[in-house]
Design a protein around this motif. Structure first.
Motif, mmCIF file in Angstrom:
data_model
loop_
_atom_site.group_PDB
_atom_site.id
_atom_site.type_symbol
_atom_site.label_atom_id
_atom_site.label_comp_id
_atom_site.label_asym_id
_atom_site.label_seq_id
_atom_site.Cartn_x
_atom_site.Cartn_y
_atom_site.Cartn_z
ATOM 1 N N TRP A 179 0.848 -1.184 0.000
ATOM 2 C CA TRP A 179 0.000 0.000 0.000
ATOM 3 C C TRP A 179 0.882 1.233 0.000
ATOM 4 C CZ3 TRP A 179 -4.633 -0.146 -1.552
ATOM 5 C CH2 TRP A 179 -5.522 0.918 -1.353
ATOM 6 N N PHE A 182 0.583 5.756 0.012
ATOM 7 C CA PHE A 182 -0.325 6.834 0.405
ATOM 8 C C PHE A 182 0.394 8.152 0.178
ATOM 9 C CE2 PHE A 182 -2.173 9.592 3.756
ATOM 10 C CZ PHE A 182 -3.525 9.388 3.555
ATOM 11 N N ARG A 239 -0.295 12.501 0.233
ATOM 12 C CA ARG A 239 -1.202 13.575 0.631
ATOM 13 C C ARG A 239 -0.493 14.898 0.395
ATOM 14 N NH1 ARG A 239 -4.959 14.257 5.818
ATOM 15 N NH2 ARG A 239 -3.978 16.151 6.535
ATOM 16 N N SER A 267 5.424 7.645 11.489
ATOM 17 C CA SER A 267 4.254 8.359 10.988
ATOM 18 C C SER A 267 4.680 9.537 10.124
ATOM 19 C CB SER A 267 3.409 8.881 12.159
ATOM 20 O OG SER A 267 4.146 9.833 12.902
ATOM 21 N N ASN A 295 3.568 12.496 10.665
ATOM 22 C CA ASN A 295 3.856 13.547 11.642
ATOM 23 C C ASN A 295 5.270 13.411 12.195
ATOM 24 O OD1 ASN A 295 1.493 14.915 11.395
ATOM 25 N ND2 ASN A 295 0.546 14.143 13.277
ATOM 26 N N ASN A 330 4.404 -2.653 16.917
ATOM 27 C CA ASN A 330 3.962 -1.559 17.777
ATOM 28 C C ASN A 330 5.017 -0.454 17.776
ATOM 29 O OD1 ASN A 330 1.377 -2.352 19.153
ATOM 30 N ND2 ASN A 330 2.606 -4.169 19.584
ATOM 31 N N GLN A 338 -5.792 -5.046 7.586
ATOM 32 C CA GLN A 338 -5.751 -3.777 6.864
ATOM 33 C C GLN A 338 -6.492 -3.983 5.553
ATOM 34 O OE1 GLN A 338 -1.724 -2.734 6.071
ATOM 35 N NE2 GLN A 338 -2.207 -0.891 4.903
ATOM 36 N N THR A 362 -8.431 3.029 3.319
ATOM 37 C CA THR A 362 -7.199 2.611 3.996
ATOM 38 C C THR A 362 -7.507 2.439 5.470
ATOM 39 O OG1 THR A 362 -5.881 3.901 2.426
ATOM 40 C CG2 THR A 362 -4.821 3.267 4.477
ATOM 41 N N SER A 397 -3.096 -0.103 17.702
ATOM 42 C CA SER A 397 -1.997 -1.076 17.757
ATOM 43 C C SER A 397 -2.434 -2.324 18.509
ATOM 44 C CB SER A 397 -0.793 -0.469 18.491
ATOM 45 O OG SER A 397 -1.133 -0.177 19.836
ATOM 46 N N ILE A 431 -7.797 10.630 10.292
ATOM 47 C CA ILE A 431 -7.979 10.510 8.852
ATOM 48 C C ILE A 431 -6.695 10.868 8.112
ATOM 49 C CG2 ILE A 431 -8.857 12.846 8.474
ATOM 50 C CD1 ILE A 431 -10.864 11.616 6.534
ATOM 51 N N ASP A 432 -5.753 11.498 8.793
ATOM 52 C CA ASP A 432 -4.438 11.764 8.192
ATOM 53 C C ASP A 432 -3.503 10.582 8.389
ATOM 54 O OD1 ASP A 432 -4.006 11.897 10.872
ATOM 55 O OD2 ASP A 432 -3.047 13.861 10.881
ATOM 56 N N GLN A 433 -4.035 9.496 8.938
ATOM 57 C CA GLN A 433 -3.280 8.253 9.165
ATOM 58 C C GLN A 433 -2.300 8.362 10.317
ATOM 59 O OE1 GLN A 433 -3.729 5.275 6.822
ATOM 60 N NE2 GLN A 433 -5.559 6.519 6.729
ATOM 61 N N ASN A 434 -2.308 9.468 11.028
ATOM 62 C CA ASN A 434 -1.481 9.586 12.220
ATOM 63 C C ASN A 434 -2.295 9.212 13.449
ATOM 64 O OD1 ASN A 434 1.239 10.735 11.440
ATOM 65 N ND2 ASN A 434 -0.110 12.203 10.417
ATOM 66 N N HIS A 436 -3.674 10.068 16.979
ATOM 67 C CA HIS A 436 -4.020 11.274 17.747
ATOM 68 C C HIS A 436 -4.576 10.860 19.103
ATOM 69 C CE1 HIS A 436 -3.670 14.020 14.251
ATOM 70 N NE2 HIS A 436 -3.990 12.927 13.577
ATOM 71 N N GLN A 469 -7.917 17.097 10.713
ATOM 72 C CA GLN A 469 -6.985 16.154 10.085
ATOM 73 C C GLN A 469 -7.203 16.023 8.581
ATOM 74 O OE1 GLN A 469 -8.274 12.833 12.356
ATOM 75 N NE2 GLN A 469 -7.584 13.747 14.277
ATOM 76 N N SER A 470 -8.271 16.600 8.087
ATOM 77 C CA SER A 470 -8.618 16.435 6.672
ATOM 78 C C SER A 470 -7.742 17.312 5.787
ATOM 79 C CB SER A 470 -10.093 16.818 6.471
ATOM 80 O OG SER A 470 -10.346 17.131 5.115
ATOM 81 N N VAL A 471 -7.189 16.716 4.757
ATOM 82 C CA VAL A 471 -6.379 17.506 3.822
ATOM 83 C C VAL A 471 -7.278 18.384 2.954
ATOM 84 C CG1 VAL A 471 -6.317 15.843 1.908
ATOM 85 C CG2 VAL A 471 -4.373 17.366 2.296
ATOM 86 N N GLU A 525 -12.734 8.723 5.154
ATOM 87 C CA GLU A 525 -13.884 9.356 4.519
ATOM 88 C C GLU A 525 -14.253 8.478 3.341
ATOM 89 O OE1 GLU A 525 -16.748 10.772 3.882
ATOM 90 O OE2 GLU A 525 -15.933 12.541 4.901
#
Lengths: 764, 764
Positions: free
Chosen positions: A196, A198, A200, A290, A292, A365, B212, B219, B290, B362-365, B367, B412-414, B427
């Motif tokens: 996969w 990704f 952005r 990540s 971030n 993890n 996944q 994703t 995780s 949604i940014d795959q990080n 939070h 978090q949305s681009v 989304e």
């Protein structure tokens, strides 16, 4: 005063430590050495042990084509082959010198003119975005790489911090300037390797994303953050994979400035208008955790810095690290060999954590490295032999952190095993043995490791060595050898296991664990079980206790050995050479046997089986390009002819290491080949890591001062040194005659001064 | 005293809050309602808004077969169809009532006898591990599910905490008892949906891993930790995918008690010896972050608790939550409808974070939700209409946290967009509009939301509504409508956007942002642009300003509407019914028009186009099973005939909601259908969320007390209530005549007492 204030802090720091102006060591580093044929090094930009290795890739050969292995792949273990005439782009992760591969993440390629999104072919670079280049317009240095991309008239320059690759592209005037980000590219790629990816696009300068692959590392994800120095005017993320299901994303035209892309085969491009000579810089940060994390790494390491600043700092760090050994050599060629070898030993293992210490563990993890730097890329079957012992002298702090990294791997391992060949939160199980135990034992024996930590490490070593389902180990434990009818490379495995077991025993002894010592010292004798006195070679044994009938000690394939035939690998009893020599018929017979190895002619049919080396990578039947032989030249020290060790190691240094792109006769293997050279050039070698003795050879240096981390200086001097004076007539340590054939670790770390008297005549 | 101490804490808490012994509400919950045909509810075990929905799946139909949509899939949106006679297993995630789907993660199936690793066919369950079952041996309750698996003679019981599914299997005596963990199973599966899966067996009781996927959520990764109450004697992880590259893992027999599996198609099994009647419990925790998160969740929610304890607590929580409304009904059937509807409204959105607040964004990080509970599964085109307004009365704290969750999504949305249809850090863009703005506006209008938070939310609403590349929105902003030649479902989109814009304007007005109010109140008039006076219907318009030539207001497909024809969806101007009615020719003409809608016969050809509903899901031409009509029956209140609203809503409640498996005539849509019922049963409905008025209907309850979070009680009483007395002759609020056709939010939240005088005669 003003002048000093204007200097980069890192340079000042370096000066403060050494107490003098830094010497220019990096001028003796040539990253192109080993990029031709079998060396498998990469020429690009990186810092010592850096997480980013930003380097040009000259081709991408698929590993598998319809499930069939593609032999061409192997040439591209490091992405670059010197003989190629075009570059497909610059990717951010590379192994140095490996004989199997992975990585090549996030290829960046700047182009001009009509947009092309396929790389095109080597034969006709104009079919794609790749570009022709010439070595005349190429510069490779420590921390810096430059090349002219002829097809696009773009000057490409690369530098790096540990976690950030920095690109600078000088464009011609164009209203069709592009920077391509290719997530389909990879090293040892195959259909389906991208699990996969990704991407952005955040605003008009920043891009983040990740690439998740299933390759040598079975489950690996690398995250990135990318920032352009100039806004792009237009962009697109294209998905080259067949989408079985788009769902409601079909609401969008996802290829037209749409900021989010996900799928298995993505390429993105960013368009610019450029003026003649306009420079666009790209910062490209990686993270194991990540996007971030990647942004955090980018900010921490490059905020407020442009390409020139990062380059200066990278080169200053290299100069400082290379200054750990100050060597005088007979020639600039030797000096280039020496410092390039030192450079190569400082490439891996690589840092593997965000600046805040977070990293992804082998349990998938996220963990935090507390109190140590976490490293990855442990090519242990190679590097336990000389690279980690070398670090125990020259980089002991890092080596201890590497041990801690191995222990973290162990803690996270469901198998309760220390790493075998690990990279990026993955165990790839490559090659044989469980050589973490050697590295850890060597560290316990030689360094002052905290007792609790050492005891925990010993437990890990023991658990690892008792994993019965691992690679014939159950048979080994039950029968005393790996039976050839049950497992491949049986003799090699028994020999490596036996040595590893001895290493465990050494650590147990130092830590006062008698039961463990007894268990493993007994296992360390298992090498004897393969000795076939009737033919005078180690030989595969069947599970019924008989020797295998068909056997050719010259052959490498399917004879119970791997990457070495019985002539070479059969001598692998580093922990007890004396016993092995006795078994082989005694000192003189063994000395003659070694002579035969070094002077025989290996017929072509058998050479063809020798992996990972060129014809130049062998001397007679001795294969220096593969690691199992690395101790062999030093075995003469256990006979009556140590002068032959001296002669052979000087010959190997001359024959096998050259300051040219094809200068490495075999894979550098994450620095093991280079570490052999450095030890040998200093005049000694760790035949059995875990033992505090270094077997003496013949130094190549005229003089070398090792600036130890404990503040002391260890000095080697070769009096009367020349290319002809390869024999050692006498040795003194701190002014007193040294009446032994080895140095101890303490001799070195106490800041000893060793003087070799060199001579043209062997001392027989 | 001792007796009280022995009670679960949660029950005591419940008693403390209500100040009395808890009533048994859960006896009126029947999770089987809606499991037949179109309801798409699931019968399994969950807690209110729980992250785990542990429920039997009766089949798995692939979404795509060779790229072609498989119509059978749709039946299995919730995994279970009442008419099926076999169960393939119990998976841990399910949507409630959706009309498109995903999830079905981690199927567990206990079996006995010869190991079978394929599910087998519905036609012949003996071809696989699935088992026949009978509804006679099945119990579905709030927080508890039980079924006898006939083929294996295993009694299966399920219960749950928020993050942990708990299974209890009662086995016969067997030396071939198995528990299968199937990671290939899924809802709306298709070839390639599993992007990657991972399983790790830690010791002899614990398994962790993840799945996944690339499906409706593009994703998505869910992590798990699983723990058996008894050690397994043997296990295997089998990979059913073709492995293009195994690398050095070929060292191992990965199928023989090997603890680590990774790939795209994995099934694992665990073997046990069981005595007659022996029970094995399985705890199965989920995490969005995780495997360590899943273990943490398991420990926090179930440590020291067995199946019975968890079940007791789950049912106590349900009783407490259902007690938010204490309703007296005319019959037990009505009461079952009422409390099952309440149960269904408390299923989603679902909690989406670990117990420490961490979740994947949604940014795959990753939070951390600080100060709020993070929720996912926002089916907003459905739920903005009545479910979130219902929460604004009955669950305001949770609803505010749902708003915060939407804001986190926005942050978090681009795209800088609030959720459209979001689930699990994704989304999926399903359906139309940007109805987060309705939910948020409704919360701002009705609840005391912190001003700074409200202003931030308004910014998010405005940004969302200005995303020009979103679904025809650019055209809408430029032309005042979505042109039919540029975008599908054009009229529906214009109408929904116009309402959403009105909702934004309401929030802006309350927050004193005049410029934003002006911008969006103007946009809210855009519905007028589709009015074709010549035919008396809303009609698709082309980008050149002309109406589309071919048009049939009875047809649903390709006529500029979605899930509703012009007869139904064309009435969608909830924010200004009076103006729409005026346009349609005035009150009386409109009243007659509605009569025609409710009494017409919809020809079969047009019914066939009506998605998501059964024939019973429509009344005349009125389609209750789809949401665009949900306000329609209340529109009579804007005519001279509010008695028709009273008549129609009572008819709809009787016709469309039944206490039987086929009791829902259309998809429950995450509780929207149920929320319509609950409002209507209480006698009022929020025609335009964002407006603080609730249009009066005809209550179905005899009496209902809503126990508000502010400590007050809102009471509805229907005097002279009966199945025939559906008309309201008068209404009092707090003892005074109510001379308006609506209640305000304040009337309710201040603890009002509303009395409806019911009559058999309409008050014309």
């Amino acid at each position: 005063m003003i002048k000093i204030l204007a200097m980069p802090v890192i340079l000042m720091l370096s000066m403060a430590i050494s107490g003098q102006s830094p010497k220019n060591y990096i001028r003796y580093v040539d990253p192109l050495i080993g990029t031709q044929k079998m060396g498998h090094t990469y020429p690009g930009a990186t810092v010592p042990f850096g997480a980013v290795q930003l380097s040009p890739d000259t081709d991408q050969q698929p590993h598998n084509v319809n499930g069939v292995y593609n032999k061409e792949t192997y040439k591209y273990c490091a992405g670059y082959q010197y003989d190629d005439t075009s570059i497909v782009g610059f990717s951010h992760t590379h192994f140095s010198g490996t004989g199997h591969s992975d990585l090549g993440d996030f290829l960046i390629m700047p182009t001009t003119g009509k947009l092309q999104l396929e790389p095109g072919t080597k034969e006709d670079p104009s079919t794609g975005f790749r570009s022709r280049f010439s070595h005349d317009n190429e510069t490779a240095a420590a921390g810096y790489y430059k090349v002219l991309l002829e097809d696009h008239n773009i000057l490409a320059e690369l530098t790096a911090t540990s976690r950030v690759g920095v690109h600078r592209y000088t464009f011609p005037a164009s209203d069709q300037a592009h920077i391509i980000l290719d997530l389909m590219h990879g090293i040892y790629n195959y259909e389906g390797k991208n699990v996969w990816t990704f991407v952005r696009v955040e605003g008009d300068r920043r891009v983040v994303g990740y690439r998740q692959t299933n390759g040598w590392a079975r489950t690996r994800t690398v995250y990135f953050a990318m920032e352009f120095s100039k806004p792009f005017k237009n962009y697109s993320i294209k998905n080259f994979a067949k989408m079985e299901y788009r769902g409601f994303w079909r609401k969008f035209n996802e290829e037209d400035n749409f900021p989010e892309g996900a799928g298995k085969q993505l390429r993105a491009y960013f368009d610019f208008d450029t003026k003649e000579g306009e420079q666009i810089e790209v910062k490209f940060a990686l993270s194991p955790v990540s996007t971030n994390g990647a942004l955090m790494n980018m900010a921490a390491e490059t905020n407020g810095k442009n390409f020139d600043t990062v380059k200066k700092e990278a080169q200053a760090v290299w100069n400082k690290e290379l200054g750990r050994i100050d060597a005088e050599m007979l020639s600039d060629d030797d000096k280039t060999n020496f410092y390039t070898a030192l450079y190569h030993t400082f490439l891996s293992p690589t840092e593997y954590m965000d600046v805040d210490g977070q990293y992804k563990g082998i349990d998938q993890n996220v963990h935090k490295a507390t109190g140590f730097t976490n490293y990855t890329t442990f090519s242990l079957w190679d590097t336990y032999r000389a690279l980690h012992p070398f670090f125990n002298i020259v980089q002991p702090k890092r080596n201890n952190d590497m041990v801690r990294s191995m222990m973290a791997h162990y803690d996270q391992s469901v198998h309760k095993m220390l790493p075998v060949w690990s990279h990026y939160a993955n165990e790839n199980w490559c090659m044989i043995g469980y050589h973490s135990v050697s590295v850890i034992s060597d560290a316990i024996i030689k360094n002052d490791i905290d007792k609790e930590e050492a005891n925990r490490a010993l437990d890990a070593m023991v658990q690892t060595a008792r994993t019965k389902y691992y690679d014939g180990l159950g048979y080994y434990m039950d029968l005393g050898y790996v039976p050839d009818d049950k497992n491949s490379s049986s003799v090699s495995k028994t020999l490596e296991y036996a040595y590893d077991d001895w290493a465990i025993a050494q650590a147990a002894q130092k830590l006062g664990k008698k039961d463990i010592y007894d268990e493993f010292i007994k296992r360390s004798e298992n090498w004897r079980n393969h000795w076939d006195a009737s033919i005078g070679f180690m030989r595969p044994k069947m599970s019924d206790g008989t020797f295998r009938k068909e056997f050719d000690p010259l052959s490498t394939h399917g004879q119970g050995f791997i990457e070495g035939n019985a002539w070479n690998y059969g001598l692998y009893v580093p922990h007890d050479p004396a016993a092995m020599i006795e078994m082989k018929g005694g000192k003189d017979k063994f000395s003659a046997h070694l002579d035969e190895l070094f002077t025989m002619h290996l017929p072509d049919e058998f050479f063809a089986e020798t992996e990972d080396v060129t014809r130049e990578g062998i001397i007679g039947g001795y294969v220096h390009g593969n690691e199992p032989s690395h101790h062999v030249a030093y075995l003469y020290n256990w006979t009556n002819d140590p002068w032959k060790t001296q002669e052979r190691v000087r010959m190997i240094m001359k024959n096998q290491y050259k300051p040219t792109p094809d200068g490495l006769g075999g894979n550098d293997d994450c620095g093991q080949m280079s570490a052999w050279y450095l030890f040998s050039a200093l005049g000694f070698y760790p035949v059995a890591p875990g033992n505090d003795q270094y077997s003496l050879g013949s130094p190549l240096v005229k003089k070398a001062v090792v600036n130890l981390e404990n503040g002391k200086k260890f000095t080697v001097e070769a009096v009367n040194q020349s290319d002809k004076n390869v024999y050692v007539s006498s040795v003194t340590l701190n002014g007193k005659p040294l009446n032994r054939r080895y140095l101890t670790h303490a001799d070195i770390m106490n800041g000893g001064h060793v003087v070799f008297q060199m001579s043209q005549e062997p001392k027989k």
